[in-house]
Design a protein around this motif. Structure first.
Motif, PDB file in Angstrom:
ATOM      1  N   CYS A  89       0.573  10.527  17.673  1.00  0.00           N
ATOM      2  CA  CYS A  89       1.523  11.612  17.923  1.00  0.00           C
ATOM      3  C   CYS A  89       1.158  12.817  17.073  1.00  0.00           C
ATOM      4  O   CYS A  89       0.384  12.714  16.126  1.00  0.00           O
ATOM      5  N   SER A  90       1.732  13.954  17.411  1.00  0.00           N
ATOM      6  CA  SER A  90       1.530  15.158  16.612  1.00  0.00           C
ATOM      7  C   SER A  90       2.599  15.218  15.528  1.00  0.00           C
ATOM      8  O   SER A  90       3.434  14.331  15.415  1.00  0.00           O
ATOM      9  N   GLU A  91       2.594  16.281  14.756  1.00  0.00           N
ATOM     10  CA  GLU A  91       3.520  16.401  13.637  1.00  0.00           C
ATOM     11  C   GLU A  91       4.735  17.254  13.962  1.00  0.00           C
ATOM     12  O   GLU A  91       5.510  17.594  13.079  1.00  0.00           O
ATOM     13  N   ILE A  92       4.909  17.612  15.224  1.00  0.00           N
ATOM     14  CA  ILE A  92       5.993  18.528  15.578  1.00  0.00           C
ATOM     15  C   ILE A  92       6.846  17.941  16.694  1.00  0.00           C
ATOM     16  O   ILE A  92       6.328  17.364  17.646  1.00  0.00           O
ATOM     17  N   ILE A  93       8.151  18.081  16.549  1.00  0.00           N
ATOM     18  CA  ILE A  93       9.088  17.783  17.628  1.00  0.00           C
ATOM     19  C   ILE A  93       9.815  19.076  17.969  1.00  0.00           C
ATOM     20  O   ILE A  93      10.338  19.753  17.086  1.00  0.00           O
ATOM     21  N   TYR A  94       9.844  19.434  19.240  1.00  0.00           N
ATOM     22  CA  TYR A  94      10.507  20.656  19.674  1.00  0.00           C
ATOM     23  C   TYR A  94      11.953  20.367  20.054  1.00  0.00           C
ATOM     24  O   TYR A  94      12.256  19.343  20.658  1.00  0.00           O
ATOM     25  N   GLU A 145      13.169  28.473  15.927  1.00  0.00           N
ATOM     26  CA  GLU A 145      12.992  27.043  16.143  1.00  0.00           C
ATOM     27  C   GLU A 145      12.417  26.409  14.900  1.00  0.00           C
ATOM     28  O   GLU A 145      11.421  26.871  14.360  1.00  0.00           O
ATOM     29  N   LYS A 146      13.037  25.362  14.450  1.00  0.00           N
ATOM     30  CA  LYS A 146      12.564  24.660  13.275  1.00  0.00           C
ATOM     31  C   LYS A 146      12.045  23.294  13.687  1.00  0.00           C
ATOM     32  O   LYS A 146      12.812  22.355  13.867  1.00  0.00           O
ATOM     33  N   PRO A 147      10.747  23.183  13.898  1.00  0.00           N
ATOM     34  CA  PRO A 147      10.205  21.900  14.320  1.00  0.00           C
ATOM     35  C   PRO A 147      10.370  20.853  13.237  1.00  0.00           C
ATOM     36  O   PRO A 147      10.271  21.141  12.054  1.00  0.00           O
ATOM     37  N   LYS A 148      10.617  19.636  13.675  1.00  0.00           N
ATOM     38  CA  LYS A 148      10.783  18.534  12.740  1.00  0.00           C
ATOM     39  C   LYS A 148       9.431  17.904  12.465  1.00  0.00           C
ATOM     40  O   LYS A 148       8.660  17.635  13.378  1.00  0.00           O
ATOM     41  N   GLN A 149       9.147  17.662  11.195  1.00  0.00           N
ATOM     42  CA  GLN A 149       7.863  17.106  10.816  1.00  0.00           C
ATOM     43  C   GLN A 149       7.866  15.593  10.981  1.00  0.00           C
ATOM     44  O   GLN A 149       8.834  14.915  10.671  1.00  0.00           O
TER      45      GLN A 149
END
Length: 371
Positions: free
Chosen positions: A299-304, A319-323
């Motif tokens: 997976c990547s390090e960002i959730i939108y 937008e504050k992406p979750k790590q």
């Protein structure tokens, strides 16, 4: 592997259960959030949500554009007609265009198909999806007594245990089939076609969250235990409208199931993945101890977030992406770079340049060196 597959109209009225099921608190053993597959149609679909689901590493597959019943008149429509080959081609082509244009998803990422309402009609959908370079179909429904692993359609297969198959020996090269199976209720002989089909559930009991939870666990065990059944991927079809109705009981049962599997040491090798990810494992299998480092499950390090504008897939100031903690970002990055390299044609140009260089050297050596 547990494969959560969603069907139905995807919009703000049906999305809340999805948000709860795919909450980033639910992590696979490699600490990546669980993922799923959405078979999208065009009816009242919010393509902004489709794009966001794709950005968050869920698979976007498709069914037909109208999602109407192609073989039998499900809803007593006055103007209903059985679909012909042209109907299938038009419906499939149009929905693919919808996803590409309205969700900004590249056509190479649209790999899977499921016929509407599991109504297979003389396998008429196979030719169109193969011509559009789909990788798999997930429409065949098999008896609960016969668990079938995903298989290719390069060869004919025994269709006796397939409930909705047509008697056809025609083969389709390069196309995989991810079968579904009937659901069984303990100590009964009746079966349900899908989780949303309640015909095999007790009529004299309330369909509480506890009853539905036990129902899901029982069928999961039949897929994962050699004593109850035969090990095979557990494909769950989740109807979005069904999830939205009586949401408290149905959603609670699903959440309890997901939480139980992910936090039970007996199931420490069980992954909730999309069909696309499962297909990569079938092509490039890994043993259990290697799954944490398997690139297809990474997976990547960002959730939108889902509640903002989907016009841009990059994080914005609002937008504050979750790590996330990912163990495979390097491999994923390399894989994406390779995909872009071949897609851009750089390799082709390099080969032609090399050939021209060789021809130039040979020509020079023959006509100029000895003079």
């Amino acid at each position: 592997m547990v494969l959560l597959t969603f069907v139905g109209n995807l919009n703000k009225h049906t999305f809340e259960p999805v948000r709860s099921i795919l909450h980033p608190i639910f992590r696979n053993p490699n600490q990546c959030p669980i993922s799923s597959t959405f078979f999208v149609n065009d009816n009242f679909t919010d393509y902004c949500l489709v794009q966001r689901l794709f950005d968050n590493h869920n698979e976007i597959a498709m069914t037909t554009s109208s999602n109407k019943c192609p073989l039998m008149n499900c809803y007593d429509e006055n103007n209903w007609n059985r679909w012909g080959e042209n109907n299938w081609k038009r419906e499939i082509r149009q929905q693919r265009i919808n996803l590409i244009e309205k969700s900004s998803i590249h056509r190479s990422h649209i790999k899977g198909f499921r016929v509407p309402h599991l109504q297979i009609d003389d396998n008429r959908h196979f030719e169109p999806i193969r011509n559009l370079h789909f990788h798999y179909d997930s429409s065949m429904l098999f008896k609960s007594s016969k668990y079938i692993w995903p298989f290719t359609l390069d060869y004919s297969f025994n269709q006796i245990d397939c409930i909705n198959c047509n008697e056809s020996s025609k083969t389709i090269e390069t196309l995989w089939q991810f079968p579904l199976h009937e659901w069984a209720y303990p100590n009964t002989t009746t079966t349900c076609r899908t989780l949303s089909d309640s015909t095999c559930l007790p009529e004299d009991e309330l369909h509480t969250a506890d009853l539905l939870y036990d129902f899901i666990i029982y069928n999961f065990d039949r897929h994962s235990s050699l004593t109850l059944g035969r090990r095979s991927p557990f494909v769950i079809e989740l109807d979005l409208f069904w999830l939205s109705e009586h949401r408290d009981q149905r959603l609670e049962a699903l959440i309890r199931f997901i939480d139980y599997i992910l936090n039970n040491d007996d199931y420490r090798y069980v992954y909730f993945v999309s069909i696309e990810q499962a297909l990569e494992w079938l092509k490039y299998p890994r043993n259990l101890t290697e799954l944490e480092d398997f690139w297809a499950f990474s997976c990547s390090e960002i959730i939108y977030e889902y509640d903002i504008d989907c016009a841009d897939t990059k994080p914005t100031d609002g937008e504050k992406p979750k790590q996330l903690t990912s163990t495979n970002t390097t491999e994923q990055y390399i894989d994406l770079q390779a995909e872009r390299l071949f897609r851009s044609g750089i390799v082709l140009y390099s080969v032609w340049t090399f050939i021209l260089l060789i021809l130039t050297v040979l020509f020079y050596d023959k006509y100029f060196v000895n003079k």
